[in-house]
Motif scaffolding. Structure first.
Motif, PDB file in Angstrom:
ATOM      1  N   SER A   1      -1.309  17.669   5.246  1.00  0.00           N
ATOM      2  CA  SER A   1      -0.794  16.555   4.433  1.00  0.00           C
ATOM      3  C   SER A   1      -1.408  15.233   4.894  1.00  0.00           C
ATOM      4  CB  SER A   1       0.718  16.473   4.600  1.00  0.00           C
ATOM      5  OG  SER A   1       1.023  16.324   5.979  1.00  0.00           O
ATOM      6  N   PHE A   2      -1.338  14.242   4.019  1.00  0.00           N
ATOM      7  CA  PHE A   2      -1.762  12.877   4.372  1.00  0.00           C
ATOM      8  C   PHE A   2      -0.802  11.898   3.703  1.00  0.00           C
ATOM      9  CE2 PHE A   2      -3.892   8.856   4.124  1.00  0.00           C
ATOM     10  CZ  PHE A   2      -4.593   8.776   5.316  1.00  0.00           C
ATOM     11  N   HIS A   3      -0.169  11.049   4.516  1.00  0.00           N
ATOM     12  CA  HIS A   3       0.784  10.107   3.938  1.00  0.00           C
ATOM     13  C   HIS A   3       0.561   8.662   4.380  1.00  0.00           C
ATOM     14  CE1 HIS A   3       2.960  13.426   2.136  1.00  0.00           C
ATOM     15  NE2 HIS A   3       2.949  14.050   3.299  1.00  0.00           N
ATOM     16  N   GLY A   4      -0.454   8.409   5.205  1.00  0.00           N
ATOM     17  CA  GLY A   4      -0.749   7.025   5.578  1.00  0.00           C
ATOM     18  C   GLY A   4      -0.783   6.827   7.082  1.00  0.00           C
TER      19      GLY A   4
ATOM     20  N   ILE B   1       8.281  13.325  -3.382  1.00  0.00           N
ATOM     21  CA  ILE B   1       6.916  13.636  -3.829  1.00  0.00           C
ATOM     22  C   ILE B   1       6.053  12.412  -3.574  1.00  0.00           C
ATOM     23  CG2 ILE B   1       5.427  14.103  -5.819  1.00  0.00           C
ATOM     24  CD1 ILE B   1       6.941  16.597  -5.154  1.00  0.00           C
ATOM     25  N   ASP B   2       5.021  12.590  -2.770  1.00  0.00           N
ATOM     26  CA  ASP B   2       4.066  11.516  -2.520  1.00  0.00           C
ATOM     27  C   ASP B   2       2.978  11.615  -3.584  1.00  0.00           C
ATOM     28  OD1 ASP B   2       2.110   9.817  -1.733  1.00  0.00           O
ATOM     29  OD2 ASP B   2       2.146  10.368   0.383  1.00  0.00           O
ATOM     30  N   ASP B   3       3.121  10.786  -4.617  1.00  0.00           N
ATOM     31  CA  ASP B   3       2.167  10.788  -5.731  1.00  0.00           C
ATOM     32  C   ASP B   3       1.218   9.589  -5.630  1.00  0.00           C
ATOM     33  OD1 ASP B   3       1.708  12.750  -7.589  1.00  0.00           O
ATOM     34  OD2 ASP B   3       3.056  11.971  -9.132  1.00  0.00           O
ATOM     35  N   VAL B   4       1.015   9.128  -4.403  1.00  0.00           N
ATOM     36  CA  VAL B   4       0.166   7.942  -4.205  1.00  0.00           C
ATOM     37  C   VAL B   4      -1.248   8.188  -4.738  1.00  0.00           C
ATOM     38  CG1 VAL B   4      -1.000   6.612  -2.374  1.00  0.00           C
ATOM     39  CG2 VAL B   4       1.482   6.919  -2.314  1.00  0.00           C
ATOM     40  N   GLN B   5      -1.793   9.364  -4.442  1.00  0.00           N
ATOM     41  CA  GLN B   5      -3.173   9.636  -4.878  1.00  0.00           C
ATOM     42  C   GLN B   5      -3.229  10.432  -6.186  1.00  0.00           C
ATOM     43  OE1 GLN B   5      -7.317  11.425  -2.974  1.00  0.00           O
ATOM     44  NE2 GLN B   5      -5.883  10.433  -1.647  1.00  0.00           N
ATOM     45  N   MET B   6      -2.264  11.326  -6.407  1.00  0.00           N
ATOM     46  CA  MET B   6      -2.349  12.210  -7.576  1.00  0.00           C
ATOM     47  C   MET B   6      -1.534  11.710  -8.770  1.00  0.00           C
ATOM     48  SD  MET B   6      -4.542  14.454  -6.913  1.00  0.00           S
ATOM     49  CE  MET B   6      -5.535  14.357  -5.420  1.00  0.00           C
TER      50      MET B   6
ATOM     51  N   SER C   1       1.233   4.410  -5.566  1.00  0.00           N
ATOM     52  CA  SER C   1       0.467   3.211  -5.197  1.00  0.00           C
ATOM     53  C   SER C   1      -0.914   3.356  -5.842  1.00  0.00           C
ATOM     54  CB  SER C   1       0.392   3.063  -3.674  1.00  0.00           C
ATOM     55  OG  SER C   1      -0.286   1.885  -3.333  1.00  0.00           O
ATOM     56  N   LYS C   2      -1.968   3.108  -5.106  1.00  0.00           N
ATOM     57  CA  LYS C   2      -3.343   3.257  -5.581  1.00  0.00           C
ATOM     58  C   LYS C   2      -3.528   2.741  -7.017  1.00  0.00           C
ATOM     59  CE  LYS C   2      -4.862   6.737  -2.300  1.00  0.00           C
ATOM     60  NZ  LYS C   2      -5.917   6.259  -1.424  1.00  0.00           N
ATOM     61  N   SER C   3      -3.468   3.626  -8.040  1.00  0.00           N
ATOM     62  CA  SER C   3      -3.821   3.187  -9.394  1.00  0.00           C
ATOM     63  C   SER C   3      -2.659   2.568 -10.167  1.00  0.00           C
ATOM     64  CB  SER C   3      -4.399   4.353 -10.193  1.00  0.00           C
ATOM     65  OG  SER C   3      -5.761   4.521  -9.873  1.00  0.00           O
TER      66      SER C   3
ATOM     67  N   GLY D   1       0.801  -1.233   0.000  1.00  0.00           N
ATOM     68  CA  GLY D   1       0.000   0.000   0.000  1.00  0.00           C
ATOM     69  C   GLY D   1       0.826   1.271   0.000  1.00  0.00           C
ATOM     70  N   GLY D   2       0.119   2.392  -0.082  1.00  0.00           N
ATOM     71  CA  GLY D   2       0.787   3.684  -0.150  1.00  0.00           C
ATOM     72  C   GLY D   2       1.661   3.957   1.071  1.00  0.00           C
ATOM     73  N   ALA D   3       1.162   3.596   2.259  1.00  0.00           N
ATOM     74  CA  ALA D   3       1.949   3.852   3.470  1.00  0.00           C
ATOM     75  C   ALA D   3       3.282   3.108   3.417  1.00  0.00           C
ATOM     76  CB  ALA D   3       1.156   3.454   4.709  1.00  0.00           C
ATOM     77  N   ASN D   4       3.295   1.925   2.784  1.00  0.00           N
ATOM     78  CA  ASN D   4       4.562   1.183   2.650  1.00  0.00           C
ATOM     79  C   ASN D   4       5.557   1.963   1.805  1.00  0.00           C
ATOM     80  OD1 ASN D   4       2.258  -1.260   2.408  1.00  0.00           O
ATOM     81  ND2 ASN D   4       3.834  -1.527   3.927  1.00  0.00           N
TER      82      ASN D   4
HETATM   83  C1  LIG Z   1      -0.979  10.974  -0.712  1.00  0.00           C
HETATM   84  C2  LIG Z   1      -1.180   9.677   0.003  1.00  0.00           C
HETATM   85  N1  LIG Z   1      -0.116   9.043   0.505  1.00  0.00           N
HETATM   86  C3  LIG Z   1      -0.236   7.870   1.147  1.00  0.00           C
HETATM   87  C4  LIG Z   1      -1.466   7.290   1.336  1.00  0.00           C
HETATM   88  C5  LIG Z   1      -1.580   5.989   2.062  1.00  0.00           C
HETATM   89  O1  LIG Z   1      -1.909   4.967   1.183  1.00  0.00           O
HETATM   90  P1  LIG Z   1      -2.508   3.600   1.762  1.00  0.00           P
HETATM   91  O2  LIG Z   1      -3.863   3.923   2.306  1.00  0.00           O
HETATM   92  O3  LIG Z   1      -2.557   2.681   0.581  1.00  0.00           O
HETATM   93  O4  LIG Z   1      -1.563   3.122   2.810  1.00  0.00           O
HETATM   94  C6  LIG Z   1      -2.611   7.919   0.821  1.00  0.00           C
HETATM   95  C7  LIG Z   1      -3.945   7.340   1.003  1.00  0.00           C
HETATM   96  O5  LIG Z   1      -4.963   7.956   0.790  1.00  0.00           O
HETATM   97  C8  LIG Z   1      -2.461   9.155   0.153  1.00  0.00           C
HETATM   98  O6  LIG Z   1      -3.515   9.807  -0.343  1.00  0.00           O
END
Ligand SMILES: Cc1ncc(COP(=O)(O)O)c(C=O)c1O
Length: 417
Positions: A135-138, A236-241, A265-267, A108-111
């Motif tokens: 911010s949101f990173h997990g 750069i946390d591009d997990v969502q964008m 991650s995500k998509s 997942g993104g947090a990983n």
């Molecule tokens: C920018 C961003 N980073 C990290 C995460 C965490 O991803 P995950 O929920 O898959 O651990 C998210 C989840 O919404 C997110 O939006």
């Protein structure tokens, strides 16, 4: 729904916003057990950029399963991983003149974020990380330490440390009276500030969970410059964008910056299967073998659908162009809706197909989301007080579905406001 309420942990949340039992899904729609269709402008919080059960990805997955392709392999070499890395190199990295090593950090993104944070600390020998408000990173402890949300931080149960928050974008001063980064520059430039030299800054170009807060290209360039000046790495946390949500594959492309590390991650699996990548500037790839590991890394079915998605959508720029055009249409429609309810100030913001409508408070936004659900549209709320109605339609949504969703949203807003 009794079994969920009796047995599933109280931590469950999206089911409380959308209290129905979903049975199947196709394209831009989810269907509940009674067969009622809901247009999905939530798209797995950005994990379903190519829609549900995308037929091109599904057929690749079904072929792989029928052929007894390897499902689980930790980080052993597999044919599925080779194909994914080859396509990622050919279709994503090389055309953008980007050179990254690809780490599979866990599902997942947090990983992806945890791996990035560990690596920047190891590479610089420093511990502090610059983070940004909202911010949101997990949810894992390292990722949570660099996340803004007080509600989520409180869940940690231990002090979250070694992270210094600074204002994101124009959030300190929307009137432009205070120069961007004044606060951060003062901290970094003053030996007496009390800030230990940071290892890195971690930032989203558009804050998704924070409420679709958009950083300008100029702001990102200035951040990148500050990082270089002060020997900090830029994550750069591009997990969502990422994966095309804002138009280009990576959300930072229009700014022209080259991050040291990118989290995806995500998509990236394209099909809603768990997959995450930490992209690393080659000279920073100083991991010892196995120093960061995990049982579920590079899950092969996710690599198979990820490869099919790269082939189908990133061999040319038609998806990107479509996303930018649909994004403009979304902005136009929601701005018209916002203007038509003058008694209720609604701030509209977004990039590409990530759009936010910021209401004064979470109560109104929550009611709009609930009314949209009643009408047959899934749109979640985001922001520190849940005050933003957030739209993330699948990038593959048809024009007719887009119009349908926008008018359902318009009706919901009028009904509430
Ligand atoms: C920018 C961003 N980073 C990290 C995460 C965490 O991803 P995950 O929920 O898959 O651990 C998210 C989840 O919404 C997110 O939006």
């Amino acid at each position: 729904m009794d079994i969920f309420e009796a047995r599933e942990s109280a931590v469950r949340s999206y089911c409380r916003t959308w209290p129905t039992v979903f049975g199947r899904a196709a394209g831009s729609r989810l269907y509940n057990e009674q067969g009622r269709g809901y247009l999905d402008f939530f798209a797995g919080a950005g994990a379903l950029n190519y829609g549900h059960n995308n037929p091109m990805l599904k057929s690749a997955l079904l072929r792989y399963l029928a052929d007894d392709g390897v499902i689980h392999s930790l980080d052993m070499y597999t044919a599925a991983k080779r194909e994914f890395l080859t396509l990622f190199d050919e279709l994503i990295l090389r055309p953008r003149q980007l050179d990254y090593r690809v780490q599979f950090p866990g599902p997942g993104g947090a990983n992806a974020v945890e791996a990035a944070l560990k690596l920047v600390r190891k590479a610089t020998g420093r511990t502090e990380i610059i983070t940004f408000t909202n911010s949101f990173h997990g949810m894992t402890l390292g990722a949570l330490a660099v996340t803004g949300s007080g509600f989520h931080r409180a869940g940690a149960g231990i002090p979250l440390s070694h992270a210094t928050p600074v204002p994101f974008g124009k959030s300190l001063d929307s009137d432009g009276q205070i120069p961007d980064f004044q606060w951060l520059e003062r901290l970094l430039g003053d030996d007496g500030s009390g800030l230990d030299s940071p290892a890195a800054a971690i930032v989203e170009t558009v804050q998704g969970e924070g409420g679709i807060n958009v950083a300008s290209a100029e702001w990102l360039r200035r951040l990148s410059g500050l990082c270089r000046e002060h020997g900090m790495l830029l994550i750069i946390d591009d997990v969502q964008m990422g994966c095309g949500r804002t138009g280009p594959f990576f959300s930072f492309e229009p700014s022209g910056i080259t991050p040291d590390i990118v989290c995806l991650s995500k998509s990236i699996s394209g099909y809603g299967l768990p997959l995450a990548l930490t992209l690393i500037r080659p000279d920073l790839d100083i991991w010892a073998p196995g120093e960061h590991n995990g049982t579920f890394r590079g899950v092969n079915p996710a690599l198979v659908t990820g490869s099919a998605a790269l082939r189908a959508y990133w061999s040319d720029d038609s998806l990107e162009r479509g996303t930018l055009a649909k994004g403009e249409r979304i902005m136009e429609a929601v701005t018209a809706t916002a203007d038509s309810v003058p008694g209720v100030p609604i701030q509209v913001r977004g990039r590409g197909m990530a759009c936010g409508l910021a209401f004064g408070d979470g109560d109104v936004a929550g009611k709009v989301s609930a009314a949209a659900f009643e009408g047959g549209l899934l749109a979640e709320t985001a922001g520190s007080r849940g005050q933003v109605v957030k739209l993330l339609p699948p990038l593959t949504v048809s024009d007719a579905e887009l119009e349908e969703g926008l008018s359902l949203l318009d009706e919901a807003i009028r009904a509430v406001c």
